[in-house]
Design a protein around this motif. Structure first.
Motif, PDB file in Angstrom:
ATOM      1  N   ARG A 142      39.557  31.211 -21.867  1.00 51.08           N
ATOM      2  CA  ARG A 142      40.023  30.057 -20.976  1.00 51.08           C
ATOM      3  C   ARG A 142      41.484  30.441 -20.604  1.00 51.08           C
ATOM      4  O   ARG A 142      41.936  29.825 -19.301  1.00 51.08           O
ATOM      5  N   LEU A 143      42.264  31.133 -21.308  1.00 48.40           N
ATOM      6  CA  LEU A 143      43.579  31.315 -20.765  1.00 48.40           C
ATOM      7  C   LEU A 143      43.787  32.259 -19.595  1.00 48.40           C
ATOM      8  O   LEU A 143      44.286  32.172 -18.549  1.00 48.40           O
ATOM      9  N   LEU A 144      42.670  33.175 -19.629  1.00 48.10           N
ATOM     10  CA  LEU A 144      42.468  34.188 -18.479  1.00 48.10           C
ATOM     11  C   LEU A 144      42.346  33.197 -17.071  1.00 48.10           C
ATOM     12  O   LEU A 144      42.727  33.500 -16.120  1.00 48.10           O
ATOM     13  N   GLY A 145      41.391  32.243 -17.354  1.00 48.03           N
ATOM     14  CA  GLY A 145      41.014  31.459 -16.372  1.00 48.03           C
ATOM     15  C   GLY A 145      42.044  30.646 -15.675  1.00 48.03           C
ATOM     16  O   GLY A 145      42.365  30.498 -14.650  1.00 48.03           O
ATOM     17  N   TYR A 146      42.890  30.102 -16.696  1.00 51.10           N
ATOM     18  CA  TYR A 146      43.876  29.127 -16.403  1.00 51.10           C
ATOM     19  C   TYR A 146      45.053  29.897 -15.633  1.00 51.10           C
ATOM     20  O   TYR A 146      45.504  29.402 -14.822  1.00 51.10           O
ATOM     21  N   THR A 147      45.275  31.182 -16.244  1.00 51.94           N
ATOM     22  CA  THR A 147      46.198  32.143 -15.240  1.00 51.94           C
ATOM     23  C   THR A 147      45.837  32.712 -14.187  1.00 51.94           C
ATOM     24  O   THR A 147      47.029  33.314 -13.589  1.00 51.94           O
ATOM     25  N   GLU A 148      44.686  32.331 -13.778  1.00 52.62           N
ATOM     26  CA  GLU A 148      44.307  32.730 -12.388  1.00 52.62           C
ATOM     27  C   GLU A 148      45.128  31.880 -11.258  1.00 52.62           C
ATOM     28  O   GLU A 148      45.128  32.028 -10.242  1.00 52.62           O
ATOM     29  N   ILE A 205      52.977  28.553 -20.952  1.00 54.37           N
ATOM     30  CA  ILE A 205      51.296  28.675 -20.791  1.00 54.37           C
ATOM     31  C   ILE A 205      50.895  28.163 -22.193  1.00 54.37           C
ATOM     32  O   ILE A 205      49.772  27.264 -22.167  1.00 54.37           O
ATOM     33  N   LEU A 206      51.283  28.792 -23.090  1.00 53.30           N
ATOM     34  CA  LEU A 206      50.755  28.825 -24.612  1.00 53.30           C
ATOM     35  C   LEU A 206      51.126  27.400 -25.232  1.00 53.30           C
ATOM     36  O   LEU A 206      49.962  26.575 -25.620  1.00 53.30           O
ATOM     37  N   TYR A 207      52.245  26.763 -25.091  1.00 54.28           N
ATOM     38  CA  TYR A 207      52.696  25.803 -25.946  1.00 54.28           C
ATOM     39  C   TYR A 207      53.578  24.501 -25.041  1.00 54.28           C
ATOM     40  O   TYR A 207      54.096  24.011 -25.987  1.00 54.28           O
ATOM     41  N   SER A 208      53.224  24.729 -23.754  1.00 56.38           N
ATOM     42  CA  SER A 208      53.541  23.570 -23.064  1.00 56.38           C
ATOM     43  C   SER A 208      52.692  22.399 -22.767  1.00 56.38           C
ATOM     44  O   SER A 208      51.632  22.799 -22.337  1.00 56.38           O
ATOM     45  N   PRO A 209      52.917  21.057 -23.155  1.00 53.88           N
ATOM     46  CA  PRO A 209      51.876  20.110 -22.790  1.00 53.88           C
ATOM     47  C   PRO A 209      51.982  19.652 -21.219  1.00 53.88           C
ATOM     48  O   PRO A 209      51.227  19.155 -20.698  1.00 53.88           O
ATOM     49  N   GLU A 210      53.091  20.111 -20.722  1.00 51.58           N
ATOM     50  CA  GLU A 210      53.142  19.701 -19.297  1.00 51.58           C
ATOM     51  C   GLU A 210      52.725  20.562 -18.462  1.00 51.58           C
ATOM     52  O   GLU A 210      52.242  20.504 -17.421  1.00 51.58           O
ATOM     53  N   ARG A 211      53.212  22.006 -18.633  1.00 47.30           N
ATOM     54  CA  ARG A 211      53.133  22.934 -17.685  1.00 47.30           C
ATOM     55  C   ARG A 211      52.202  24.025 -18.356  1.00 47.30           C
ATOM     56  O   ARG A 211      52.085  25.347 -17.593  1.00 47.30           O
ATOM     57  N   GLY A 212      51.606  23.873 -19.445  1.00 48.26           N
ATOM     58  CA  GLY A 212      50.926  25.026 -19.892  1.00 48.26           C
ATOM     59  C   GLY A 212      49.360  24.161 -20.198  1.00 48.26           C
ATOM     60  O   GLY A 212      49.153  23.179 -19.929  1.00 48.26           O
ATOM     61  N   ILE A 213      48.783  24.860 -21.396  1.00 52.39           N
ATOM     62  CA  ILE A 213      47.610  24.581 -21.838  1.00 52.39           C
ATOM     63  C   ILE A 213      47.451  23.887 -23.250  1.00 52.39           C
ATOM     64  O   ILE A 213      46.341  23.719 -23.794  1.00 52.39           O
ATOM     65  N   LEU A 214      48.484  23.597 -23.775  1.00 47.98           N
ATOM     66  CA  LEU A 214      48.596  22.920 -25.151  1.00 47.98           C
ATOM     67  C   LEU A 214      47.620  21.837 -25.374  1.00 47.98           C
ATOM     68  O   LEU A 214      46.859  21.753 -26.271  1.00 47.98           O
ATOM     69  N   ASP A 215      47.726  21.071 -24.266  1.00 43.59           N
ATOM     70  CA  ASP A 215      46.897  19.688 -24.238  1.00 43.59           C
ATOM     71  C   ASP A 215      45.242  19.934 -24.191  1.00 43.59           C
ATOM     72  O   ASP A 215      44.341  19.121 -24.516  1.00 43.59           O
ATOM     73  N   GLU A 216      45.202  21.231 -23.883  1.00 41.39           N
ATOM     74  CA  GLU A 216      43.516  21.400 -23.599  1.00 41.39           C
ATOM     75  C   GLU A 216      42.936  22.245 -24.709  1.00 41.39           C
ATOM     76  O   GLU A 216      41.755  22.368 -24.811  1.00 41.39           O
ATOM     77  N   LEU A 217      43.758  22.746 -25.531  1.00 38.88           N
ATOM     78  CA  LEU A 217      43.421  23.665 -26.710  1.00 38.88           C
ATOM     79  C   LEU A 217      43.639  23.101 -28.085  1.00 38.88           C
ATOM     80  O   LEU A 217      44.668  22.042 -27.772  1.00 38.88           O
ATOM     81  N   VAL A 218      43.089  23.206 -29.017  1.00 37.03           N
ATOM     82  CA  VAL A 218      43.494  22.905 -30.520  1.00 37.03           C
ATOM     83  C   VAL A 218      44.260  24.011 -30.887  1.00 37.03           C
ATOM     84  O   VAL A 218      44.044  25.059 -31.255  1.00 37.03           O
ATOM     85  N   VAL A 219      45.565  23.816 -30.705  1.00 35.88           N
ATOM     86  CA  VAL A 219      46.380  24.828 -31.351  1.00 35.88           C
ATOM     87  C   VAL A 219      47.273  24.522 -32.495  1.00 35.88           C
ATOM     88  O   VAL A 219      47.812  23.161 -32.781  1.00 35.88           O
ATOM     89  N   LEU A 220      47.120  25.133 -33.714  1.00 38.09           N
ATOM     90  CA  LEU A 220      47.856  24.864 -34.994  1.00 38.09           C
ATOM     91  C   LEU A 220      49.076  25.873 -35.285  1.00 38.09           C
ATOM     92  O   LEU A 220      49.280  26.750 -34.614  1.00 38.09           O
ATOM     93  N   GLN A 221      49.959  25.312 -35.994  1.00 38.89           N
ATOM     94  CA  GLN A 221      51.122  25.885 -36.431  1.00 38.89           C
ATOM     95  C   GLN A 221      50.898  26.203 -37.829  1.00 38.89           C
ATOM     96  O   GLN A 221      50.746  25.680 -38.753  1.00 38.89           O
ATOM     97  N   LEU A 222      51.053  27.639 -38.209  1.00 44.79           N
ATOM     98  CA  LEU A 222      51.274  28.100 -39.665  1.00 44.79           C
ATOM     99  C   LEU A 222      52.420  27.934 -40.175  1.00 44.79           C
ATOM    100  O   LEU A 222      53.632  28.349 -39.542  1.00 44.79           O
ATOM    101  N   MET A 223      52.535  27.355 -41.535  1.00 44.05           N
ATOM    102  CA  MET A 223      54.037  26.975 -42.021  1.00 44.05           C
ATOM    103  C   MET A 223      53.712  27.423 -43.666  1.00 44.05           C
ATOM    104  O   MET A 223      52.939  26.668 -44.090  1.00 44.05           O
TER     105      MET A 223
END
Length: 284
Positions: free
Chosen positions: A160-166, A175-193
């Motif tokens: 999906r990242l490859l397709g998005y960055t086309e 690309i990875l972590y912005s909800p406005e100009r990236g794909i954050l809201d389209e993927l389930v992204v977790l933070q390890l703490m």
């Protein structure tokens, strides 16, 4: 699960540093030759820059960094493993990072990406925890974060990242972590703490100006000083940025309190427990 680490051909010191860290971890590593900004064709740079929102005003170094991550994503997408770890070669691993790098069994079902790094800043995270592997918390990431130096990515998400960055060209962390100009809201992204790694520029007691120091920020400043398009936009862009920055700062405490009270989000600084290393162990 393999580690795909990005390394420039002209950075042997960083290669030595990375390999010294993973030695003894019993993990499979694959070196991904980084795209060199100094060898990026002007026509290709201009084509990709046209895919940018313009907010970040991409420099050749930032474009090359994104292309390097795309090379890693392609390898993950074409591979046989469900998950992989993508890394930049200037990270410091935590004392217990190996326990997460050897297997993906700790990653919950339905997750696309796990941010394993920290810049020691506060992050907005889900109130709900998605698991507590090896005494670490997993919470869904809900805010933009700096850095793309260490993350677990599923094979499906890599595709999906490859397709998005086309269609989009922004800094890799946007690309990875912005909800406005990236794909954050389209993927389930977790933070390890606590985090499993940290980029050298954020690491406590890092050697300023050493061989691991990132050149992207410096290259970006130099590029924007000489690029006519950046110069024309600099004044109004700075005013606009400052306007929204002040507005966000004023509104932030009220927003945080409201979301915390409603049990929608928590706001935490992501810590890390580093292995103690002497200066002689750093790449020279």
């Amino acid at each position: 699960m393999k580690i795909y680490f990005i390394n420039l051909d002209r950075s042997p010191g960083r290669l030595d540093w990375f390999m010294a860290q993973v030695a003894g971890m019993d993990v499979a590593t694959v070196r991904v030759p980084a795209v060199d900004a100094k060898q990026l064709p002007e026509r290709e740079f201009e084509r990709l820059r046209c895919l940018s929102s313009g907010v970040n005003s991409m420099s050749p170094a930032e474009v090359a960094c994104l292309l390097s991550h795309r090379k890693a994503w392609a390898l993950v997408a074409e591979g046989d493993d469900d998950w992989a770890f993508v890394a930049e070669d200037d990270i410091h691993f935590s004392a217990d990072a190996a326990s997460f790098l050897k297997s993906d069994r700790w990653i919950p079902a339905g997750v696309d990406l796990v941010r394993a790094e920290t810049d020691l800043a506060r992050a907005e995270l889900s109130h709900k925890t998605w698991g507590e592997p090896a005494g670490h918390e997993l919470r869904r990431l809900k805010s933009a974060q700096l850095g793309s130096a260490g993350y677990f990515v599923s094979r499906t998400a890599a595709r999906r990242l490859l397709g998005y960055t086309e269609r989009h060209c922004e800094p890799a962390d946007v690309i990875l972590y912005s909800p406005e100009r990236g794909i954050l809201d389209e993927l389930v992204v977790l933070q390890l703490m606590p985090a499993a790694c940290i980029q050298d520029m954020w690491a406590p007691n890092a050697t300023v100006g050493g061989s691991l120091t990132s050149q992207i920020a410096q290259d970006r400043r130099q590029f924007h000083r000489s690029d006519p398009r950046s110069a024309r936009r600099r004044g109004i862009a700075k005013l606009t940025h400052e306007f929204w920055r002040v507005g966000r700062q004023l509104a932030s405490p009220f927003r945080m309190a409201l979301l915390a009270t409603a049990r929608q989000s928590v706001f935490k600084k992501v810590s890390i427990e580093l292995t103690v290393r002497s200066d002689t162990q750093r790449a020279g």
